[in-house]
Design an enzyme around this catalytic site. Structure first.
Site, short mmCIF file in Angstrom:
data_model
loop_
_atom_site.label_atom_id
_atom_site.label_comp_id
_atom_site.label_asym_id
_atom_site.label_seq_id
_atom_site.Cartn_x
_atom_site.Cartn_y
_atom_site.Cartn_z
N ASP A 270 18.80 -3.04 -4.42
CA ASP A 270 17.67 -3.81 -4.98
C ASP A 270 17.25 -3.21 -6.34
OD1 ASP A 270 17.43 -5.71 -2.99
OD2 ASP A 270 16.02 -4.52 -1.81
N LYS B 286 14.59 -3.02 6.50
CA LYS B 286 15.19 -2.12 5.50
C LYS B 286 14.83 -0.65 5.71
CE LYS B 286 15.48 -5.54 1.81
NZ LYS B 286 15.17 -5.89 0.42
N GLY C 73 1.80 -4.78 -5.36
CA GLY C 73 2.58 -4.54 -4.14
C GLY C 73 3.07 -3.10 -4.11
N ALA C 74 3.34 -2.61 -2.90
CA ALA C 74 3.83 -1.23 -2.77
C ALA C 74 4.77 -1.09 -1.57
CB ALA C 74 2.66 -0.26 -2.65
N GLY D 296 13.02 -14.37 -8.82
CA GLY D 296 13.61 -13.50 -7.80
C GLY D 296 15.08 -13.79 -7.54
N TYR E 29 11.54 -15.40 -3.90
CA TYR E 29 12.39 -16.50 -4.34
C TYR E 29 12.45 -17.56 -3.25
CZ TYR E 29 15.82 -14.37 -1.27
OH TYR E 29 16.44 -13.86 -0.18
N ASN F 188 19.30 -1.60 1.81
CA ASN F 188 19.57 -3.06 1.84
C ASN F 188 21.05 -3.35 1.94
OD1 ASN F 188 20.42 -2.59 -0.84
ND2 ASN F 188 19.96 -4.71 -1.37
N THR G 203 17.75 -7.08 5.50
CA THR G 203 16.61 -7.70 4.83
C THR G 203 15.33 -7.52 5.65
OG1 THR G 203 15.85 -9.69 3.67
CG2 THR G 203 17.04 -10.05 5.74
P1 NAP Z 1 7.12 -5.31 2.67
O1 NAP Z 1 7.78 -3.98 2.58
O2 NAP Z 1 6.66 -5.82 3.98
O3 NAP Z 1 5.86 -5.24 1.66
C1 NAP Z 1 4.97 -6.33 1.58
C2 NAP Z 1 3.99 -6.14 0.44
O4 NAP Z 1 3.20 -7.33 0.32
C3 NAP Z 1 3.02 -4.98 0.61
O5 NAP Z 1 2.68 -4.45 -0.64
C4 NAP Z 1 1.82 -5.69 1.25
O6 NAP Z 1 0.60 -5.03 1.05
C5 NAP Z 1 1.81 -6.97 0.46
N1 NAP Z 1 1.11 -8.05 1.17
C6 NAP Z 1 1.53 -8.71 2.27
N2 NAP Z 1 0.61 -9.63 2.64
C7 NAP Z 1 -0.39 -9.54 1.73
C8 NAP Z 1 -1.62 -10.23 1.56
N3 NAP Z 1 -2.01 -11.20 2.40
N4 NAP Z 1 -2.42 -9.90 0.52
C9 NAP Z 1 -2.03 -8.93 -0.33
N5 NAP Z 1 -0.88 -8.23 -0.23
C10 NAP Z 1 -0.07 -8.54 0.80
O7 NAP Z 1 8.05 -6.46 2.09
P2 NAP Z 1 9.16 -6.28 0.95
O8 NAP Z 1 10.44 -5.88 1.56
O9 NAP Z 1 8.57 -5.43 -0.11
O10 NAP Z 1 9.34 -7.78 0.45
C11 NAP Z 1 8.40 -8.37 -0.44
C12 NAP Z 1 8.99 -9.65 -1.02
O11 NAP Z 1 10.09 -9.31 -1.86
C13 NAP Z 1 9.55 -10.61 0.03
O12 NAP Z 1 9.22 -11.93 -0.38
C14 NAP Z 1 11.05 -10.43 -0.09
O13 NAP Z 1 11.79 -11.60 0.28
C15 NAP Z 1 11.17 -10.17 -1.58
N6 NAP Z 1 12.42 -9.50 -1.98
C16 NAP Z 1 13.19 -10.13 -2.89
C17 NAP Z 1 14.36 -9.53 -3.31
C18 NAP Z 1 15.21 -10.23 -4.33
O14 NAP Z 1 16.39 -9.89 -4.45
N7 NAP Z 1 14.65 -11.16 -5.08
C19 NAP Z 1 14.75 -8.29 -2.79
C20 NAP Z 1 13.91 -7.66 -1.88
C21 NAP Z 1 12.74 -8.29 -1.46
P3 NAP Z 1 0.07 -3.96 2.14
O15 NAP Z 1 0.74 -2.65 1.81
O16 NAP Z 1 -1.40 -3.94 1.94
O17 NAP Z 1 0.47 -4.48 3.51
#
Ligand code: NAP
Length: 280
Positions: free
Chosen positions: A106, A70, A131-132, A249, A228, A91, A66
């Site tokens: 995922d 990842k 998001g990206a 989520g 979530y 993951n 996580t």
């Molecule tokens: P990540 O790879 O670190 O990506 C974070 C994303 O959030 C990027 O797009 C980042 O934008 C954006 N971001 C962070 N802070 C921000 C801010 N202050 N303002 C605007 N944008 C912001 O993280 P991830 O792995 O994608 O995880 C994202 C979320 O998904 C987490 O909460 C995680 O727990 C959740 N998730 C849930 C599941 C599920 O099964 N429900 C599975 C996977 C992940 P930048 O590119 O500009 O930094």
């Protein structure tokens, strides 16, 4: 009951104390009477190579990975599933014959969550992804496979463009474009069927989903938040009050877990038993 023959699994992350995966997978093992146990594994970034060697040395059957690891575990896999390679995120790890096999479930989690809530009514409908990062890449690939034209908005524009490039390579027939963050307006959401928050915004300790987006939600939208927690996120609460249909989520979490469970055990995941422990 942990015995001398129990096979171990775990979740590698930093932090992991908040993770619902141990309780969910252990409920699944118990429901099927499997001699397996799943534990949280708090691993700092510098310790990833040692932790992965440890999984093999200690005879683990596998692990989940996580935030924020990842992407970091990817180069240490002996074999990668095409989806994990495409989204550059692992993951789920399966250990077979002392070899690490990397998967991304995922993507299946996203498909499962949306299918549970909406059946196939979203196929071909336009979607906005905010998001990206890793989660957004899994969302984008899952939606592209549902032939949904995509608009991607991210704080860092270059990362959004990289995701557009990924989708154009993986699903060239699906229209996909990026928009600057400042264009997160009613004009952007008008005409979208699905709106996804795939950022960390809304997580405990993170910022909030911007009002510019929340204020544009309508009854015509399906709103999906990958974030979530123990309570409904503020983003989904506001979406529900706007009349939108919401997908949380936890549904994605269950979907990705079921797929990982099946990879580790070769058995169909007992979804009801796993879902029951997630109910708020
Ligand atoms: P990540 O790879 O670190 O990506 C974070 C994303 O959030 C990027 O797009 C980042 O934008 C954006 N971001 C962070 N802070 C921000 C801010 N202050 N303002 C605007 N944008 C912001 O993280 P991830 O792995 O994608 O995880 C994202 C979320 O998904 C987490 O909460 C995680 O727990 C959740 N998730 C849930 C599941 C599920 O099964 N429900 C599975 C996977 C992940 P930048 O590119 O500009 O930094």
């Amino acid at each position: 009951m942990i015995t001398g023959t129990t096979r171990l699994l775990g979740i590698i992350g930093d932090p992991v104390a908040h993770s619902l995966s141990p309780v969910m997978h252990n409920a699944g093992f118990a429901a099927l009477g499997l001699d397996m146990a799943y534990v949280p594994l708090h691993v700092a970034a510098d310790d990833i190579p040692a932790a992965l060697n440890g999984l093999v040395a200690l005879g683990f059957r596998g692990a989940n990975v996580t935030v924020p690891h990842k992407g970091a575990v990817l180069p240490f896999m002996d074999w990668l599933h095409d989806d994990a390679r495409l989204v550059q995120a692992v993951n789920t790890i399966v250990v077979d014959d002392h070899r690490l096999h990397g998967y991304n479930t995922d993507i299946e989690g996203v498909r499962y969550a949306l299918a549970q809530a909406c059946g196939d009514t979203l196929v071909g409908q336009p979607a906005l992804i905010v998001g990206a990062g890793g989660a957004a890449r899994a969302v984008a690939l899952a939606l592209a496979r549902m032939s949904m034209p995509l608009t991607i908005v991210n704080r860092t524009a270059s990362t959004a463009q990289r995701l557009v490039d990924l989708i154009q390579t993986a699903a060239p027939a699906v229209p996909c474009r990026s928009l600057p963050w400042v264009d997160l307006t009613a004009a952007t959401t008008a005409g979208q069927r699905l709106i996804v928050n795939a950022t960390t915004l809304g997580m405990e300790g993170a910022g909030k989903v911007p009002a510019e987006l929340v204020d544009t939600l309508t009854a015509g939208h399906v709103v999906f938040d990958v974030v979530y927690g123990h309570a409904e996120t503020e983003f989904l609460r506001r979406a529900r009050r706007s009349g939108a249909e919401t997908v949380d989520g936890l549904a994605m979490l269950l979907g990705q877990a079921a797929s990982a469970f099946e990879l580790w055990t070769g058995q169909r995941a007992p979804l009801e038993a796993m879902r029951r422990v997630l109910v708020r």
